[in-house]
Design a protein around this motif. Sequence first.
Motif, PDB file in Angstrom:
ATOM      1  N   GLY A 473       0.799  -1.213   0.000  1.00 28.21           N
ATOM      2  CA  GLY A 473       0.000   0.000   0.000  1.00 28.21           C
ATOM      3  C   GLY A 473       0.832   1.262   0.000  1.00 28.21           C
ATOM      4  O   GLY A 473       0.300   2.353  -0.175  1.00 28.21           O
ATOM      5  N   THR A 474       2.130   1.138   0.206  1.00 29.63           N
ATOM      6  CA  THR A 474       2.975   2.325   0.196  1.00 29.63           C
ATOM      7  C   THR A 474       3.898   2.277  -1.015  1.00 29.63           C
ATOM      8  O   THR A 474       3.830   3.115  -1.905  1.00 29.63           O
ATOM      9  N   LEU A 475       4.746   1.230  -1.061  1.00 27.92           N
ATOM     10  CA  LEU A 475       5.583   1.049  -2.246  1.00 27.92           C
ATOM     11  C   LEU A 475       4.791   0.356  -3.346  1.00 27.92           C
ATOM     12  O   LEU A 475       5.051   0.521  -4.529  1.00 27.92           O
ATOM     13  N   THR A 476       3.813  -0.442  -2.913  1.00 31.47           N
ATOM     14  CA  THR A 476       2.983  -1.127  -3.903  1.00 31.47           C
ATOM     15  C   THR A 476       1.596  -0.515  -3.888  1.00 31.47           C
ATOM     16  O   THR A 476       1.253   0.245  -2.998  1.00 31.47           O
ATOM     17  N   GLU A 477       0.803  -0.886  -4.887  1.00 30.81           N
ATOM     18  CA  GLU A 477      -0.552  -0.339  -4.993  1.00 30.81           C
ATOM     19  C   GLU A 477      -1.425  -0.782  -3.834  1.00 30.81           C
ATOM     20  O   GLU A 477      -2.421  -0.152  -3.528  1.00 30.81           O
ATOM     21  N   GLY A 478      -1.066  -1.916  -3.224  1.00 32.13           N
ATOM     22  CA  GLY A 478      -1.892  -2.444  -2.148  1.00 32.13           C
ATOM     23  C   GLY A 478      -3.126  -3.172  -2.672  1.00 32.13           C
ATOM     24  O   GLY A 478      -4.068  -3.421  -1.935  1.00 32.13           O
ATOM     25  N   ARG A 479      -3.104  -3.492  -3.964  1.00 27.95           N
ATOM     26  CA  ARG A 479      -4.225  -4.236  -4.538  1.00 27.95           C
ATOM     27  C   ARG A 479      -3.680  -5.485  -5.235  1.00 27.95           C
ATOM     28  O   ARG A 479      -3.587  -5.532  -6.469  1.00 27.95           O
ATOM     29  N   ALA A 601       3.996   3.100  -9.770  1.00 29.55           N
ATOM     30  CA  ALA A 601       4.711   3.494 -10.981  1.00 29.55           C
ATOM     31  C   ALA A 601       5.946   4.340 -10.667  1.00 29.55           C
ATOM     32  O   ALA A 601       6.970   4.225 -11.332  1.00 29.55           O
ATOM     33  N   ASP A 602       5.858   5.173  -9.649  1.00 24.56           N
ATOM     34  CA  ASP A 602       6.963   6.105  -9.418  1.00 24.56           C
ATOM     35  C   ASP A 602       7.884   5.660  -8.271  1.00 24.56           C
ATOM     36  O   ASP A 602       8.739   6.421  -7.846  1.00 24.56           O
ATOM     37  N   ALA A 603       7.697   4.422  -7.787  1.00 20.59           N
ATOM     38  CA  ALA A 603       8.462   3.986  -6.614  1.00 20.59           C
ATOM     39  C   ALA A 603       9.961   3.948  -6.906  1.00 20.59           C
ATOM     40  O   ALA A 603      10.783   4.418  -6.108  1.00 20.59           O
ATOM     41  N   ARG A 604      10.315   3.415  -8.064  1.00 18.13           N
ATOM     42  CA  ARG A 604      11.720   3.279  -8.409  1.00 18.13           C
ATOM     43  C   ARG A 604      12.384   4.645  -8.532  1.00 18.13           C
ATOM     44  O   ARG A 604      13.473   4.886  -8.002  1.00 18.13           O
ATOM     45  N   ALA A 630      12.942  -9.779  -4.367  1.00 19.61           N
ATOM     46  CA  ALA A 630      12.627  -9.559  -5.782  1.00 19.61           C
ATOM     47  C   ALA A 630      12.064  -8.150  -5.988  1.00 19.61           C
ATOM     48  O   ALA A 630      12.477  -7.437  -6.903  1.00 19.61           O
ATOM     49  N   ILE A 631      11.149  -7.749  -5.111  1.00 14.79           N
ATOM     50  CA  ILE A 631      10.531  -6.428  -5.283  1.00 14.79           C
ATOM     51  C   ILE A 631      11.540  -5.321  -4.957  1.00 14.79           C
ATOM     52  O   ILE A 631      11.725  -4.379  -5.741  1.00 14.79           O
ATOM     53  N   ALA A 632      12.241  -5.461  -3.826  1.00 15.52           N
ATOM     54  CA  ALA A 632      13.214  -4.443  -3.433  1.00 15.52           C
ATOM     55  C   ALA A 632      14.305  -4.328  -4.491  1.00 15.52           C
ATOM     56  O   ALA A 632      14.753  -3.225  -4.815  1.00 15.52           O
ATOM     57  N   GLY A 633      14.722  -5.469  -5.039  1.00 17.04           N
ATOM     58  CA  GLY A 633      15.754  -5.468  -6.075  1.00 17.04           C
ATOM     59  C   GLY A 633      15.317  -4.647  -7.276  1.00 17.04           C
ATOM     60  O   GLY A 633      16.080  -3.848  -7.805  1.00 17.04           O
ATOM     61  N   SER A 634      14.065  -4.817  -7.682  1.00 16.41           N
ATOM     62  CA  SER A 634      13.606  -4.087  -8.864  1.00 16.41           C
ATOM     63  C   SER A 634      13.499  -2.593  -8.575  1.00 16.41           C
ATOM     64  O   SER A 634      13.504  -1.782  -9.489  1.00 16.41           O
ATOM     65  N   ALA A 696       3.573  13.761   9.638  1.00 13.71           N
ATOM     66  CA  ALA A 696       3.399  14.391   8.345  1.00 13.71           C
ATOM     67  C   ALA A 696       2.497  13.493   7.519  1.00 13.71           C
ATOM     68  O   ALA A 696       2.380  12.306   7.798  1.00 13.71           O
ATOM     69  N   ALA A 697       1.853  14.054   6.527  1.00  8.28           N
ATOM     70  CA  ALA A 697       0.978  13.251   5.679  1.00  8.28           C
ATOM     71  C   ALA A 697       1.200  13.644   4.230  1.00  8.28           C
ATOM     72  O   ALA A 697       1.380  14.822   3.911  1.00  8.28           O
ATOM     73  N   LEU A 698       1.240  12.616   3.365  1.00 10.13           N
ATOM     74  CA  LEU A 698       1.318  12.849   1.930  1.00 10.13           C
ATOM     75  C   LEU A 698      -0.026  12.424   1.372  1.00 10.13           C
ATOM     76  O   LEU A 698      -0.375  11.248   1.417  1.00 10.13           O
ATOM     77  N   LEU A 699      -0.796  13.383   0.889  1.00 17.34           N
ATOM     78  CA  LEU A 699      -2.188  13.074   0.557  1.00 17.34           C
ATOM     79  C   LEU A 699      -2.351  12.464  -0.824  1.00 17.34           C
ATOM     80  O   LEU A 699      -3.367  11.880  -1.125  1.00 17.34           O
ATOM     81  N   ARG A 700      -1.353  12.625  -1.680  1.00 19.09           N
ATOM     82  CA  ARG A 700      -1.438  11.962  -2.976  1.00 19.09           C
ATOM     83  C   ARG A 700      -0.781  10.606  -2.843  1.00 19.09           C
ATOM     84  O   ARG A 700       0.120  10.433  -2.043  1.00 19.09           O
ATOM     85  N   ASN A 701      -1.188   9.676  -3.695  1.00 21.32           N
ATOM     86  CA  ASN A 701      -0.521   8.375  -3.661  1.00 21.32           C
ATOM     87  C   ASN A 701       0.707   8.390  -4.538  1.00 21.32           C
ATOM     88  O   ASN A 701       0.810   7.646  -5.503  1.00 21.32           O
ATOM     89  N   GLN A 702       1.643   9.248  -4.227  1.00 25.55           N
ATOM     90  CA  GLN A 702       2.854   9.312  -5.032  1.00 25.55           C
ATOM     91  C   GLN A 702       4.064   9.164  -4.130  1.00 25.55           C
ATOM     92  O   GLN A 702       4.249   9.952  -3.201  1.00 25.55           O
TER      93      GLN A 702
END
Length: 792
Positions: A473-479, A601-604, A630-634, A696-702
Amino acid sequence: MAHSTDAPTRRALAFRVEGMDCGSCADKIRTALWRLPGVSSVKVTFATESVNVEVEDGGPTEEAIERQIAALGYTPRRVEAKTSARRLHQDREQDPHETHDHHAPPLGNVPEARVAGSAASIPAADRAKRREEATEAHDHSHGHGHEHEDTGDRRWWETAKGRLVLLTGVLLVVAWGSKLVIPAFSPWLFVAATLIGAFPVARRAVAAARAGMPFTIEMLMAIAATGAIVIGAAEEAALVVFLFAVGEVLEGVAAGRARASIRALGELVPKTAMLEEAGATREVPADSLQVGQTVMVRPGDRIPADGIILSGTSGIDESAVTGESVPKTKGPDDPVFAGSINHEAVIRLRVEKAAEDNTISRIIRLVEEAQEAKAPTERFIDRFSRWYMPLIVVAAVLVALVPPLLFGQDWGTWIYRALALLLIGCPCALVISVPASIASSLSAGARRGILMKGGVVIEGVAKAQMVAFDKTGTLTEGRPKVTDVVGISMSEGDVLSLAASLETGSSHPLATAIVARANAQAVPLRRTQGITAVPGQGLEGIVEGCELFLGAPRFARDRAAFDSRAAEMAERLESEGKTVAALVGEGRPLGLIALRDESRADAREAVAELKALGIGSVMLTGDNKRTAAAIAGSLEMDERAELMPDDKVTAIRALAEHQSVMMIGDGINDAPALAAAQVGVAMGSGTDVALETADAALLRNQVRDVARMVRLARATMANIRQNITIALGLKAVFLVTSVLGLTGLWIAILADTGATVIVTANALRLLGFFQETGSSGGTRPGAPATLKPATA
Ligand SMILES: Nc1ncnc2c1ncn2[C@@H]1O[C@H](COP(=O)(O)OP(=O)(O)OP(=O)(O)O)[C@@H](O)[C@H]1O
Ligand SMILES: [Zn+2]
């Protein structure tokens, strides 16, 4: 210390006070009111220009309080004590120097701003009681014939300080004019100009001194002006008084501008709404809307209240609240925020929040209150300026006395220099240097959906060396989505059917995905019994009399013997970055379900940007090591995997031991980990929770907003350093030149005013931080237009 019982004899009074430009003005009022007998709590917020006082029976009347505030040179206006009761409660039993909501943490590394969200955790019963208190206070405020409406920011010439500028300016011009016509008469005119201009200042100085604050800017001014007249420098005295008045007004304009930029957010909520009642629609004021009412929103209009869509599907631009300007398609049952733009179609919605509880109102309140959470740097400056003024006064006395007494020098010269020195003693530029930067920064961030709760948080973010991300839900979409279903000792359909039957009892994202897949394939579900979650592992339950476990293979293996083929299959799926849920029944492995949760999409890019800023990134997850790697590596970051829920807190503590760690999570199920980090940041996910739980809060999912926030925080700290350098540097230069007699009185006051203006202008640059750096992402249409100073 009087213990607070919510005795009904207390009255809450609220005032809007014009003329507070900085924290030291707020301090002045706070100290003065605190000295009135019968006052049980005082809360002054310069950012909102509000003063809330709680008075015991037999305490001062509102008129007495107004007089006290007015004596200090500010203009109070009575307002309804709307939300004041809630705030007041937090302030009871504190001495005047600690009446901020926020206390310095003992070690300085627990961000104090966390307290700011505490109102949210007040038990409902308590809150109801407080609402009663508030209503009661409201009742009180009637029958006193005071004006109630909020007239907003006035033009500078309509304020007391503005009028003083005009008055002293005119007197000065008249005096200069007479110098040409009747020179003999002009010195008297200058004296008159000085006295008339200095009188209100001197009155404020006396009021402050009587309230226990002998060293004020006003006092220095009054002494300098009087002294100058005594030594026959009346013309300069008049000029000094005029320049001082100008400086005060300029300061007010600057403070008003930062304020206006925050309030501009609120202006995005429309003033009126189309209320549907008894089959007809009529226009009503948006702030009169009540929870449960139905409103209609036409395409192109802004949404008037937080609500749930009843009918209609439309693209909604939520940039006013989240900073994300790409419209989202929303339909029935979807929540919408007040201030969002409805793009395409007519929608009808049910109002879910009253005007003052709307998300955007809460964001504004949060940003305003955040200004009171002082950064450590700011505390240092506050302490410094408390010493600075008395020190300068002592130095001035020495300058006036020592050379004439010990070295037989001319009295006039040295008294003149001492008076100039007094004016150098005005700490205004210094006092305003930090809060001005912080206010601008908070406002610039809020426009991008980046909310930091105060200076402490900004300082913490700027110092962060390591960012820990929650995975799901943070680095990934959570879905997550089901990618593979493998039957080991039964058919794939049966595996899915049994697994989905179990998962109906869970709200885990994996559960949602497995149930969705079963529904999509129309696989029948079975009757279940006694389903229990095994935290960090999976879940157990009985389906058709058979005891089952579904969860991580590493725990499934404790419950069943996996042959090498099944074990290898699970490992292969995991190495592909998939999460595997193994189904076990009666000691035998039954099947595997693999799920994949795409990284954002913008995690990397976000991780790369952080690296460029010198900040390391690490992923924290309960998922297994292979999937995590695998995920952290990418994403090119480190990982800590197979963490049980409590392990995340331990992991953060371990990381935080030798570096400053910022934790990014959803704010919902990782609140303890957020609290364990130096700075806890909630990202995306129901704005509501994010607003309350974290520093702190980041209100966009970016994810990239993490890097943007760091850049903003660092720019803010740099801005603060520049401001302190400017303020102190100018003081140092003119201190020397004043003592040497190179510069005179009016230069001394000009240096103070000038420094204040430069420092404020520099701070206001931060308002445009995101435009300047061209950080891509949503912009807030309409915001720049409302950025114009309301006071100029
Ligand atoms: N309802 C469930 N169904 C299947 N597997 C589960 C379920 N709940 C937990 N698990 C297993 O336990 C592991 C750890 O779960 P946990 O909830 O602690 O972490 P997570 O929320 O999935 O991941 P993250 O820590 O990245 O947010 C999961 O990776 C999964 O393998
Ligand atoms: Zn001030």
